[in-house]
Structures are given as C-alpha cells and as structure tokens.
Design a protein around this motif. Structure first.
Motif, PDB file in Angstrom:
ATOM      1  N   TYR A  49       0.851  -1.208   0.000  1.00  0.00           N
ATOM      2  CA  TYR A  49       0.000   0.000   0.000  1.00  0.00           C
ATOM      3  C   TYR A  49       0.880   1.249   0.000  1.00  0.00           C
ATOM      4  O   TYR A  49       0.672   2.174  -0.793  1.00  0.00           O
ATOM      5  CB  TYR A  49      -0.951   0.017   1.220  1.00  0.00           C
ATOM      6  CG  TYR A  49      -1.525   1.397   1.432  1.00  0.00           C
ATOM      7  CD1 TYR A  49      -2.442   1.934   0.520  1.00  0.00           C
ATOM      8  CD2 TYR A  49      -1.084   2.215   2.473  1.00  0.00           C
ATOM      9  CE1 TYR A  49      -2.912   3.232   0.656  1.00  0.00           C
ATOM     10  CE2 TYR A  49      -1.556   3.509   2.620  1.00  0.00           C
ATOM     11  CZ  TYR A  49      -2.462   4.013   1.705  1.00  0.00           C
ATOM     12  OH  TYR A  49      -2.910   5.298   1.827  1.00  0.00           O
ATOM     13  N   ALA A 101       5.240  15.550   3.405  1.00  0.00           N
ATOM     14  CA  ALA A 101       4.048  15.489   2.543  1.00  0.00           C
ATOM     15  C   ALA A 101       2.917  14.768   3.289  1.00  0.00           C
ATOM     16  O   ALA A 101       3.178  13.944   4.169  1.00  0.00           O
ATOM     17  CB  ALA A 101       4.375  14.743   1.250  1.00  0.00           C
ATOM     18  N   PRO A 102       1.671  15.061   2.918  1.00  0.00           N
ATOM     19  CA  PRO A 102       0.572  14.344   3.586  1.00  0.00           C
ATOM     20  C   PRO A 102       0.495  12.902   3.109  1.00  0.00           C
ATOM     21  O   PRO A 102       0.398  12.642   1.905  1.00  0.00           O
ATOM     22  CB  PRO A 102      -0.668  15.124   3.140  1.00  0.00           C
ATOM     23  CG  PRO A 102      -0.293  15.707   1.808  1.00  0.00           C
ATOM     24  CD  PRO A 102       1.177  15.996   1.888  1.00  0.00           C
ATOM     25  N   ALA A 104      -1.402   9.039   4.244  1.00  0.00           N
ATOM     26  CA  ALA A 104      -2.460   8.451   5.067  1.00  0.00           C
ATOM     27  C   ALA A 104      -1.911   7.354   5.978  1.00  0.00           C
ATOM     28  O   ALA A 104      -0.801   6.856   5.779  1.00  0.00           O
ATOM     29  CB  ALA A 104      -3.517   7.857   4.135  1.00  0.00           C
ATOM     30  N   THR A 181      -6.161  18.892  -2.089  1.00  0.00           N
ATOM     31  CA  THR A 181      -5.668  17.940  -3.082  1.00  0.00           C
ATOM     32  C   THR A 181      -6.605  17.925  -4.283  1.00  0.00           C
ATOM     33  O   THR A 181      -7.799  17.670  -4.155  1.00  0.00           O
ATOM     34  CB  THR A 181      -5.535  16.534  -2.458  1.00  0.00           C
ATOM     35  OG1 THR A 181      -4.588  16.616  -1.395  1.00  0.00           O
ATOM     36  CG2 THR A 181      -5.059  15.509  -3.477  1.00  0.00           C
ATOM     37  N   SER A 266       2.678  18.068  -7.940  1.00  0.00           N
ATOM     38  CA  SER A 266       2.653  16.701  -7.408  1.00  0.00           C
ATOM     39  C   SER A 266       1.879  15.803  -8.345  1.00  0.00           C
ATOM     40  O   SER A 266       0.900  16.238  -8.964  1.00  0.00           O
ATOM     41  CB  SER A 266       1.962  16.708  -6.027  1.00  0.00           C
ATOM     42  OG  SER A 266       1.804  15.390  -5.522  1.00  0.00           O
ATOM     43  N   ARG A 271       0.557   7.674  -7.753  1.00  0.00           N
ATOM     44  CA  ARG A 271      -0.523   6.792  -7.273  1.00  0.00           C
ATOM     45  C   ARG A 271      -1.870   7.104  -7.903  1.00  0.00           C
ATOM     46  O   ARG A 271      -2.844   6.424  -7.660  1.00  0.00           O
ATOM     47  CB  ARG A 271      -0.646   6.946  -5.751  1.00  0.00           C
ATOM     48  CG  ARG A 271       0.570   6.465  -5.027  1.00  0.00           C
ATOM     49  CD  ARG A 271       0.646   7.010  -3.613  1.00  0.00           C
ATOM     50  NE  ARG A 271      -0.284   6.404  -2.676  1.00  0.00           N
ATOM     51  CZ  ARG A 271      -0.104   5.244  -2.075  1.00  0.00           C
ATOM     52  NH1 ARG A 271       0.976   4.536  -2.332  1.00  0.00           N
ATOM     53  NH2 ARG A 271      -0.980   4.773  -1.200  1.00  0.00           N
ATOM     54  N   ASP A 299       6.630  17.700  -4.752  1.00  0.00           N
ATOM     55  CA  ASP A 299       6.932  16.406  -4.134  1.00  0.00           C
ATOM     56  C   ASP A 299       6.949  15.324  -5.199  1.00  0.00           C
ATOM     57  O   ASP A 299       6.506  15.538  -6.332  1.00  0.00           O
ATOM     58  CB  ASP A 299       5.976  16.071  -2.967  1.00  0.00           C
ATOM     59  CG  ASP A 299       4.548  15.729  -3.404  1.00  0.00           C
ATOM     60  OD1 ASP A 299       4.318  15.275  -4.539  1.00  0.00           O
ATOM     61  OD2 ASP A 299       3.632  15.902  -2.563  1.00  0.00           O
ATOM     62  N   GLY A 300       7.523  14.166  -4.835  1.00  0.00           N
ATOM     63  CA  GLY A 300       7.594  13.026  -5.766  1.00  0.00           C
ATOM     64  C   GLY A 300       9.026  12.648  -6.069  1.00  0.00           C
ATOM     65  O   GLY A 300       9.708  13.341  -6.814  1.00  0.00           O
ATOM     66  N   GLY A 301       9.473  11.544  -5.469  1.00  0.00           N
ATOM     67  CA  GLY A 301      10.764  10.965  -5.843  1.00  0.00           C
ATOM     68  C   GLY A 301      11.978  11.563  -5.174  1.00  0.00           C
ATOM     69  O   GLY A 301      13.098  11.186  -5.496  1.00  0.00           O
ATOM     70  N   ARG A 303      14.745  11.643  -2.813  1.00  0.00           N
ATOM     71  CA  ARG A 303      15.385  10.659  -1.941  1.00  0.00           C
ATOM     72  C   ARG A 303      16.764  11.095  -1.477  1.00  0.00           C
ATOM     73  O   ARG A 303      17.382  10.429  -0.646  1.00  0.00           O
ATOM     74  CB  ARG A 303      15.508   9.295  -2.666  1.00  0.00           C
ATOM     75  CG  ARG A 303      14.192   8.711  -3.152  1.00  0.00           C
ATOM     76  CD  ARG A 303      13.264   8.310  -1.994  1.00  0.00           C
ATOM     77  NE  ARG A 303      12.002   7.759  -2.457  1.00  0.00           N
ATOM     78  CZ  ARG A 303      10.872   8.472  -2.606  1.00  0.00           C
ATOM     79  NH1 ARG A 303      10.850   9.771  -2.319  1.00  0.00           N
ATOM     80  NH2 ARG A 303       9.768   7.903  -3.024  1.00  0.00           N
ATOM     81  N   ALA A 320       8.629  18.381  -0.601  1.00  0.00           N
ATOM     82  CA  ALA A 320       8.061  17.543   0.460  1.00  0.00           C
ATOM     83  C   ALA A 320       8.365  16.082   0.153  1.00  0.00           C
ATOM     84  O   ALA A 320       8.513  15.705  -1.016  1.00  0.00           O
ATOM     85  CB  ALA A 320       6.554  17.768   0.570  1.00  0.00           C
ATOM     86  N   VAL A 321       8.467  15.290   1.222  1.00  0.00           N
ATOM     87  CA  VAL A 321       8.735  13.852   1.056  1.00  0.00           C
ATOM     88  C   VAL A 321       7.598  13.046   1.665  1.00  0.00           C
ATOM     89  O   VAL A 321       7.149  13.334   2.770  1.00  0.00           O
ATOM     90  CB  VAL A 321      10.088  13.438   1.675  1.00  0.00           C
ATOM     91  CG1 VAL A 321      11.241  13.916   0.806  1.00  0.00           C
ATOM     92  CG2 VAL A 321      10.267  13.962   3.101  1.00  0.00           C
ATOM     93  N   ARG A 323       6.955   8.961   0.987  1.00  0.00           N
ATOM     94  CA  ARG A 323       7.380   7.617   1.411  1.00  0.00           C
ATOM     95  C   ARG A 323       8.604   7.614   2.327  1.00  0.00           C
ATOM     96  O   ARG A 323       8.650   6.806   3.263  1.00  0.00           O
ATOM     97  CB  ARG A 323       7.613   6.730   0.176  1.00  0.00           C
ATOM     98  CG  ARG A 323       6.313   6.431  -0.585  1.00  0.00           C
ATOM     99  CD  ARG A 323       6.572   5.545  -1.782  1.00  0.00           C
ATOM    100  NE  ARG A 323       5.385   5.333  -2.596  1.00  0.00           N
ATOM    101  CZ  ARG A 323       4.956   6.174  -3.542  1.00  0.00           C
ATOM    102  NH1 ARG A 323       5.620   7.295  -3.793  1.00  0.00           N
ATOM    103  NH2 ARG A 323       3.872   5.894  -4.238  1.00  0.00           N
ATOM    104  N   PRO A 324       9.606   8.475   2.102  1.00  0.00           N
ATOM    105  CA  PRO A 324      10.757   8.427   3.023  1.00  0.00           C
ATOM    106  C   PRO A 324      10.345   8.551   4.493  1.00  0.00           C
ATOM    107  O   PRO A 324      10.920   7.891   5.362  1.00  0.00           O
ATOM    108  CB  PRO A 324      11.610   9.621   2.562  1.00  0.00           C
ATOM    109  CG  PRO A 324      11.325   9.718   1.094  1.00  0.00           C
ATOM    110  CD  PRO A 324       9.852   9.405   0.983  1.00  0.00           C
TER     111      PRO A 324
END
Ligand SMILES: Cc1cc2nc3c(=O)[nH]c(=O)nc-3n(C[C@H](O)[C@H](O)[C@H](O)COP(=O)(O)O)c2cc1C
Ligand SMILES: CC(C)CC(=O)C(=O)O
Length: 372
Positions: A49, A101-102, A104, A181, A266, A271, A299-301, A303, A320-321, A323-324
C-alpha cells in the motif's frame, strides 16, 4: 476489509532502548536504506500500500529516475560559508526546505502513527502536512507535538457542511494552511492493493478526521470537485490555501486567479493517473507560469539532498517527502522519521556547500543540466 495486522507493534517502540531495528536505523546512511528496513518490518500488504503506484507504475519510477537524469553544475570560489537552509513559506520560517508530505494511515506503519511523525517534524523545525486520512485525529497530532508547524490536507467532500466541519477542526487544532488535493477526482487503480486485497484499515484503526458523530465516514474522492469549490473554501476559511496536484501550467495560471497562496507540483507519488510526467520534469513550466507570484512546492521521488537542490534550482521554493517519512516511521518510529529528516537535511547542507551556495536562494536553473 483486510484482516492483516501490522508486525510493527513490537521492537520499534519509542522507549529509550532502540532495539535491533533502532540500531539498524541508527546505522542507516541513506534514505533508501530505510525502505529496506521498513519492508522487513511491515506486513507485506501494508508495505505494498505504501510503496505502490497506479497502473504500470511508470510515473512512480519516473519520479525518481528523472532526478537521475539531471546533473548539478556547482559554482566554485564563491567563499560561501555555512549555508543557510531556512525557507519562509506563507509567512512561517522552516529550518529546512524539506517538508513532510501528507500521507495516510501512519498507524499502519507504527503504533504511534502521526503523533511520532509530528514530533520528529517539530524537532527538525519543518512543516508537517497532516493527511485528512490520518489515523490520529488532527487535534491529537497537534497536542502530541505542540511546537509542530502543521498544515492540513483536505479532500473536499461532496457534503459541503461536512467539508466545512473538517476545516473548522483543522483551524481549531492550530493548522496554519489548508492543502487542497486536486489530483484525486477518483482513486488511482493500484494493482498492488488489488492483488493484496487491501481495501480497508485493520480493526482498531480509523480515519480519525472523518469522524462524524458516532460514525466514521468513508473518504470520498470526488469527481465533482471544481474551481467553484476552491472559491467556497476561500469563503469559509481565512487559512491560506495550497493547491496540491497541479501539473498543467494553465491550471497553475488559473489557480493564481483563484487566490491560492501556494502551489504544490505533485502527481501523488505516482498513485493517481499513471503516465503523467515526473514532477521534476513538470516543474520548470509551472515555475515559469507562476513567475514568482506565489511559492511553488514539489513532491515526488525526492530521496537525496541533491534531488532537493535540483528542485530548488529549477524553481521550487521547497519540497516535500512522502514515502521516506513512512519508511523512517516503520523502521523506528519517531527516531526513524527524525533520522530520515536529519539525513536529508545534512545532505542538503553538504550539497549546498559543494555547490558554492550560501543559502538555498543562491541556486538557479543554470546550475542544472539534463544529461540524457
Ligand atoms: C502511502 C501514501 C499515502 C498518501 N496519502 C495521501 C493523502 O492522504 N493525501 C494526499 O494529498 N496525498 C497523499 N499521498 C501523496 C503524497 O502527499 C505525496 O504526493 C507523494 O507521496 C510524494 O511522493 P514520494 O512518496 O515519492 O515522496 C500519499 C502517498 C503515499 C505514498
Ligand atoms: C486514503 C487514501 C485516499 C490516501 C491517499 O491519498 C493515498 O493512498 O494515496
């Protein structure tokens, strides 16, 4: 409803003993190492997810790959000592240009969930954008981290009264901006989620910002959302509005006419609509369209610190990050998020020094070259 339970409940707590995961996260030298640590600890359905994207995940991969196709062209002999990493956004100072980043469902990654993320963001002196789909109520996130600068991300719902009630909660909790969003008129088709049968949160976890009396509403990704609703939001709140999910320069121009305070370039981390461009490739046109009228975020990618510099050089005021932060949280709770934000901060500082920049403002598009 998935019955899978997270395996993150033990061993990565927030006590003083870091435990094996804590030790490993303390040794991690790069953000990508946190993804491996997180993957080892997460239920596979939950990892998928968090990690997954829409369709063939072309955009998901492109976000990171596009940074790899850009080179930095440092300047020399500038005598620029001790770079200043600070940025001012919507009148507030952040100690680093890397925001949270927001995203969930943080309690799927760690029992402390968004409370831990907010504490780590506050310690890093940065802004956390709290997701409307948080598993801790925005009031409780704010209470857990009184020093945190919080913005609130909103999925405007078709029920205007309910949308307004959510905005009021964010205001009362002390959030200083509303991040609307715009890229989600429907949910992207995420095949990893479909394969895993991940359709709902496990028992005990809820989207706490969607509580409405005795029930919790399902989150609506609403195709009816339009510019008129942006005007409605401006009427009902004095909070500055950040429009998230802009990729087309005409939309950026139109947003300026609707009084947005900032834009966030973004693609939802790949997703939503697959095959849209990497955000770093979309940025220059948006920055040109906005022409300094409002801050532009991306944001996006992201790393690496060098990714941050490329985005700032090409016209972003901050990044903004997503997943990290999740990987840090899953690996080691608040400590893990702090370590991820700290690594990025240190990398930005070192890269600025090596580029001959005294501050993020010294970066310009001439310091980036496309390599292929
Ligand atoms: C697991 C996950 C959940 C997300 N949840 C939200 C959300 O609730 N609201 C939102 O506007 N964006 C959400 N996003 C998108 C992020 O805000 C951000 O655009 C994206 O993660 C940036 O890409 P990155 O993960 O490569 O940093 C989510 C992304 C992920 C990975
Ligand atoms: C609950 C979801 C709508 C959160 C989200 O935006 C995402 O998973 O990308």
């Amino acid at each position: 409803m998935t019955t899978a339970t997270s395996r993150t409940g033990s061993g990565n707590g927030t006590g003083t003993d870091p435990g094996p995961a804590g030790e490993a996260s303390g040794r991690a030298l790069a953000v990508r190492e946190f993804e491996r640590l997180a993957r080892a600890r997460l239920d596979p359905a939950h990892y998928d997810y968090f990690a997954g994207g829409a369709g063939d995940e072309v955009t998901l991969r492109a976000n990171e790959a596009a940074f790899g196709r850009l080179a930095l062209l440092p300047r020399v002999l500038r005598g620029a000592a001790g770079p200043d990493l600070g940025v001012t956004l919507l009148g507030r100072r952040a100690a680093t240009p890397v925001l949270v980043a927001p995203t969930a469902f943080h309690r799927l990654a760690h029992p402390d969930g968004e409370r831990a993320t907010a504490r780590a963001a506050a310690a890093a002196g940065t802004i956390m954008i709290v997701s409307m789909a948080a598993t801790v109520a925005v009031e409780d996130v704010a209470a857990a981290a009184p020093d945190a600068e919080l913005w609130f991300q909103l999925y405007a719902q078709s029920d205007a009264a309910f949308t307004e009630a959510v905005v009021r909660r964010a205001e009362a909790a002390g959030c200083s901006a509303l991040v609307v969003t715009a890229d989600s008129p429907a949910r992207g088709r995420r095949e990893r989620e479909l394969r895993r049968g991940f359709t709902d949160l496990p028992d005990g976890l809820r989207c706490e910002n969607l509580r409405d009396g005795g029930r919790v509403r399902p989150i609506e990704m609403w195709p009816g959302l339009s510019w008129e609703h942006l005007a409605f939001l401006r009427r009902i709140t004095a909070l500055p509005i950040v429009l998230k999910g802009v990729l087309h320069p005409d939309d950026a121009r139109r947003a300026l006419g609707h009084g947005v305070a900032a834009l966030l370039v973004s693609n939802h981390g790949g997703r939503q609509l697959d095959s849209v461009p990497a955000t770093i490739d979309a940025l220059p046109e948006i920055a040109a369209a906005v022409d300094g009228a409002v801050p532009v975020l991306l944001d996006g990618g992201i790393r690496r610190g060098t990714d941050v510099l490329k985005a700032l050089a090409l016209g972003a005021d901050a990044v903004a990050v997503g997943r990290p932060v999740i990987w840090g949280l899953a690996a080691d709770g608040e400590r893990g998020v702090a370590r991820v934000l700290g690594l990025l901060r240190d990398e930005v500082e070192q890269a600025l020094t090596l580029c001959g920049c005294a501050s993020v403002r010294d970066l310009d598009p001439g310091m980036v070259r496309r390599t292929c």
